[in-house]
Design a protein around this motif. Structure first.
Motif, mmCIF file in Angstrom:
data_model
loop_
_atom_site.group_PDB
_atom_site.id
_atom_site.type_symbol
_atom_site.label_atom_id
_atom_site.label_comp_id
_atom_site.label_asym_id
_atom_site.label_seq_id
_atom_site.Cartn_x
_atom_site.Cartn_y
_atom_site.Cartn_z
ATOM 1 N N THR A 92 0.869 -1.183 0.000
ATOM 2 C CA THR A 92 0.000 0.000 0.000
ATOM 3 C C THR A 92 0.902 1.227 0.000
ATOM 4 N N GLY A 93 0.292 2.400 -0.201
ATOM 5 C CA GLY A 93 1.084 3.624 -0.266
ATOM 6 C C GLY A 93 1.222 4.113 -1.693
ATOM 7 N N PRO A 94 2.432 4.420 -2.151
ATOM 8 C CA PRO A 94 2.607 4.984 -3.492
ATOM 9 C C PRO A 94 2.379 3.947 -4.588
ATOM 10 N N ALA A 95 1.897 4.427 -5.729
ATOM 11 C CA ALA A 95 1.658 3.562 -6.888
ATOM 12 C C ALA A 95 1.935 4.353 -8.157
ATOM 13 N N GLY A 96 2.186 3.625 -9.245
ATOM 14 C CA GLY A 96 2.423 4.254 -10.540
ATOM 15 C C GLY A 96 1.298 3.919 -11.498
ATOM 16 N N LEU A 97 0.937 4.885 -12.341
ATOM 17 C CA LEU A 97 -0.104 4.691 -13.348
ATOM 18 C C LEU A 97 0.551 4.699 -14.724
ATOM 19 N N GLY A 98 0.301 3.660 -15.488
ATOM 20 C CA GLY A 98 0.777 3.581 -16.864
ATOM 21 C C GLY A 98 -0.382 3.584 -17.834
ATOM 22 N N LEU A 99 -0.218 4.291 -18.945
ATOM 23 C CA LEU A 99 -1.192 4.314 -20.025
ATOM 24 C C LEU A 99 -0.472 3.909 -21.307
ATOM 25 N N ASP A 100 -1.200 3.240 -22.201
ATOM 26 C CA ASP A 100 -0.581 2.777 -23.444
ATOM 27 C C ASP A 100 -1.569 2.951 -24.578
ATOM 28 N N ILE A 101 -1.052 3.410 -25.710
ATOM 29 C CA ILE A 101 -1.886 3.551 -26.901
ATOM 30 C C ILE A 101 -1.280 2.718 -28.017
ATOM 31 N N LEU A 106 -6.432 0.823 -26.251
ATOM 32 C CA LEU A 106 -5.914 1.664 -25.180
ATOM 33 C C LEU A 106 -5.855 0.815 -23.914
ATOM 34 N N SER A 107 -4.873 1.076 -23.055
ATOM 35 C CA SER A 107 -4.807 0.328 -21.801
ATOM 36 C C SER A 107 -4.334 1.222 -20.672
ATOM 37 N N ALA A 108 -4.718 0.845 -19.461
ATOM 38 C CA ALA A 108 -4.321 1.557 -18.244
ATOM 39 C C ALA A 108 -3.918 0.526 -17.207
ATOM 40 N N CYS A 109 -2.843 0.813 -16.481
ATOM 41 C CA CYS A 109 -2.296 -0.142 -15.515
ATOM 42 C C CYS A 109 -1.810 0.598 -14.282
ATOM 43 N N VAL A 110 -2.065 0.042 -13.113
ATOM 44 C CA VAL A 110 -1.534 0.561 -11.851
ATOM 45 C C VAL A 110 -0.665 -0.515 -11.224
ATOM 46 N N VAL A 111 0.544 -0.137 -10.828
ATOM 47 C CA VAL A 111 1.412 -1.054 -10.078
ATOM 48 C C VAL A 111 1.724 -0.432 -8.726
ATOM 49 N N LEU A 133 -7.039 10.554 -26.664
ATOM 50 C CA LEU A 133 -6.522 11.151 -25.426
ATOM 51 C C LEU A 133 -7.640 11.386 -24.412
ATOM 52 N N ALA A 134 -8.823 11.731 -24.888
ATOM 53 C CA ALA A 134 -9.958 11.883 -23.974
ATOM 54 C C ALA A 134 -10.309 10.544 -23.325
ATOM 55 N N SER A 135 -10.275 9.471 -24.103
ATOM 56 C CA SER A 135 -10.547 8.140 -23.545
ATOM 57 C C SER A 135 -9.474 7.728 -22.545
ATOM 58 N N LEU A 136 -8.216 8.043 -22.863
ATOM 59 C CA LEU A 136 -7.138 7.732 -21.931
ATOM 60 C C LEU A 136 -7.287 8.502 -20.623
ATOM 61 N N ALA A 137 -7.707 9.752 -20.715
ATOM 62 C CA ALA A 137 -7.929 10.540 -19.500
ATOM 63 C C ALA A 137 -9.009 9.894 -18.633
ATOM 64 N N GLU A 138 -10.079 9.444 -19.274
ATOM 65 C CA GLU A 138 -11.172 8.788 -18.531
ATOM 66 C C GLU A 138 -10.683 7.482 -17.894
ATOM 67 N N MET A 139 -9.902 6.699 -18.651
ATOM 68 C CA MET A 139 -9.359 5.448 -18.104
ATOM 69 C C MET A 139 -8.395 5.729 -16.958
ATOM 70 N N GLY A 140 -7.605 6.811 -17.092
ATOM 71 C CA GLY A 140 -6.679 7.171 -16.031
ATOM 72 C C GLY A 140 -7.399 7.550 -14.746
ATOM 73 N N ARG A 141 -8.466 8.320 -14.875
ATOM 74 C CA ARG A 141 -9.246 8.690 -13.672
ATOM 75 C C ARG A 141 -9.838 7.454 -13.005
ATOM 76 N N ALA A 142 -10.373 6.531 -13.826
ATOM 77 C CA ALA A 142 -10.936 5.294 -13.269
ATOM 78 C C ALA A 142 -9.859 4.463 -12.575
ATOM 79 N N ALA A 187 -2.413 17.524 -23.142
ATOM 80 C CA ALA A 187 -3.823 17.148 -23.272
ATOM 81 C C ALA A 187 -4.320 16.363 -22.069
ATOM 82 N N LEU A 188 -3.451 15.557 -21.461
ATOM 83 C CA LEU A 188 -3.860 14.721 -20.332
ATOM 84 C C LEU A 188 -3.722 15.417 -18.984
ATOM 85 N N ARG A 189 -2.933 16.479 -18.936
ATOM 86 C CA ARG A 189 -2.625 17.123 -17.655
ATOM 87 C C ARG A 189 -3.854 17.616 -16.894
#
Length: 399
Positions: A92-101, A106-111, A133-142, A187-189
């Motif tokens: 638990t604690g810190p995690a990283g978010l990865g996005l891929d196109i 499109l894919s989103a991953c948290v480690v 990029l809009a879809s990636l932003a939505e996946m990132g928020r989820a 665009a994602l910021r």
């Protein structure tokens, strides 16, 4: 007459302040825990770092209080004596978010800090850059919401793209996506905060390095889709080049008289080993082209089998030139190539044995990449968490 030698002090030759020394020792100790294959004791940390036991105790207390490590004993030093409490990374604690196109996905991953995947999601890729990029932003928020539900805090986000990137944000050229000079980071910021954009082949190699270390330290990971990239790892470190634009294996010429490429050259590897050149006919690409190719090859389709052999030979030609320069001992077939490895390895190895200078006494190993098609998004997530793994002080300052 002997001239006097004037010595110039290095630019880094400055006094070390107490707080800097503490931060250095904390990072040093934490990296020992990160790299340990099993829970490590305080005494083992003192031996490995050269720090005193009281100093190690204070650092361990700070890391425990900051939620970066947990006690996961017992750990035993030697073959006798009382078992000692082991220390390992917290989940638990810190995690990283990865996005891929990718071309179709499109894919989103948290480690988490241990490198374990805690969230992985996929969606079809929209056609335009703005929609993707809009879809990636939505996946990132989820993904961030899913991480928070598991007591994880996303500390960084990295996007993997198939092309060269400038300033960690601008995709200069991604012909397979039809992108040129797209500022994906900007665009994602607004939705995700600061986002680092990086080449997918480099991130895939980073993911494979994490998955294979310490057994694998010198390799090239070829990521095959429609845009072919190569991530290079030498001595356990990712090789990026002067501007981070290295690894564009798909634009290595394998036939100077070949067809024109979108990059402006002719005879690029893309036109001989890309998935589009392996699948027969002019029908629209299926959602999973590598799976479609594998199905046709398994059914004995002669056109696809011949195309796979040509693709493997072209890959072997391009890789031979690379290996003769950088001298790695392993080729990992990643991305979609990992799904087609059984059809490609023989023809790749055939060319390597003919063309690599050292192949007679030191053959190059060719095998599927362990993480396969998801290596880039996992590498992106690992890249995002790596700052904490290398230097935990920033996390402790906010904890």
């Amino acid at each position: 007459m002997t001239r006097p030698v004037h010595r110039v002090a290095p630019a880094t030759d400055t006094p070390v302040r107490q707080e800097s020394l503490r931060a250095h020792n904390l990072s040093l100790t934490f990296r020992q825990i990160v790299g340990a294959a099993a829970p490590i004791s305080r005494i083992e940390l003192a031996v490995a770092t050269g720090l005193t036991r009281p100093t190690i105790s204070r650092i361990v207390d700070d890391l425990l209080a900051g939620g970066l490590i947990i006690e996961a004993g017992p750990a035993r030093s030697g073959n006798s004596g009382r078992p000692r409490v082991g220390l390992t990374l917290a989940a638990t604690g810190p995690a990283g978010l990865g996005l891929d196109i990718r071309v179709d996905t499109l894919s989103a991953c948290v480690v988490d800090l241990t490198g374990a995947v805690r969230h992985l999601a996929f969606a079809p890729r929209p056609k335009t850059a703005a929609e993707a990029l809009a879809s990636l932003a939505e996946m990132g928020r989820a993904a961030m919401a899913a991480a928070a539900a598991e007591h994880l805090t996303v500390v960084g986000t990295t996007l993997a793209v198939p092309g060269p990137v400038e300033d960690g944000s601008i995709v200069r050229f991604a012909p397979v996506l039809g992108w040129r000079d797209v500022d994906a980071g900007a665009a994602l910021r607004p939705a995700l905060g600061p986002v680092t954009v990086d080449n997918d082949a480099s991130l895939a190699a980073l993911g494979e390095l994490y998955a294979s270390a310490p057994a694998l330290r010198d390799f090239v990971c070829v990521s095959g889709e429609f845009d072919i990239g190569a991530g290079l790892v030498l001595g356990g470190a990712l090789l990026r080049g002067a501007r981070g634009w290295g690894g564009s294996l798909g634009h290595v010429a394998v036939d100077s008289d070949g067809p024109p490429c979108a990059c402006g050259a002719t005879g690029c590897l893309q036109h001989y080993a890309g998935l589009q050149q392996i699948l027969p006919g002019a029908a629209p690409m299926p959602y999973s082209p590598a799976v479609a190719i594998d199905d046709l090859a398994s059914a004995g389709n002669p056109e696809v089998l011949a195309a796979l052999d040509r693709a493997g030979s072209a890959l072997g030609v391009a890789l031979s030139a690379l290996i003769n320069i950088i001298d790695v001992d392993t080729v990992l077939l990643g991305g979609s190539y990992s799904l087609l490895a059984s059809w490609l390895i023989e023809s790749v190895e055939r060319e390597l044995s003919r063309r690599v200078l050292t192949s007679g006494w030191a053959p190059v190993s060719v095998r599927p990449a362990p993480l396969g098609p998801d290596a880039a998004v996992m590498g992106a997530a690992l890249s995002a968490i790596d700052q904490v793994r290398q230097d935990p002080n920033s996390w402790l300052a906010r904890a």
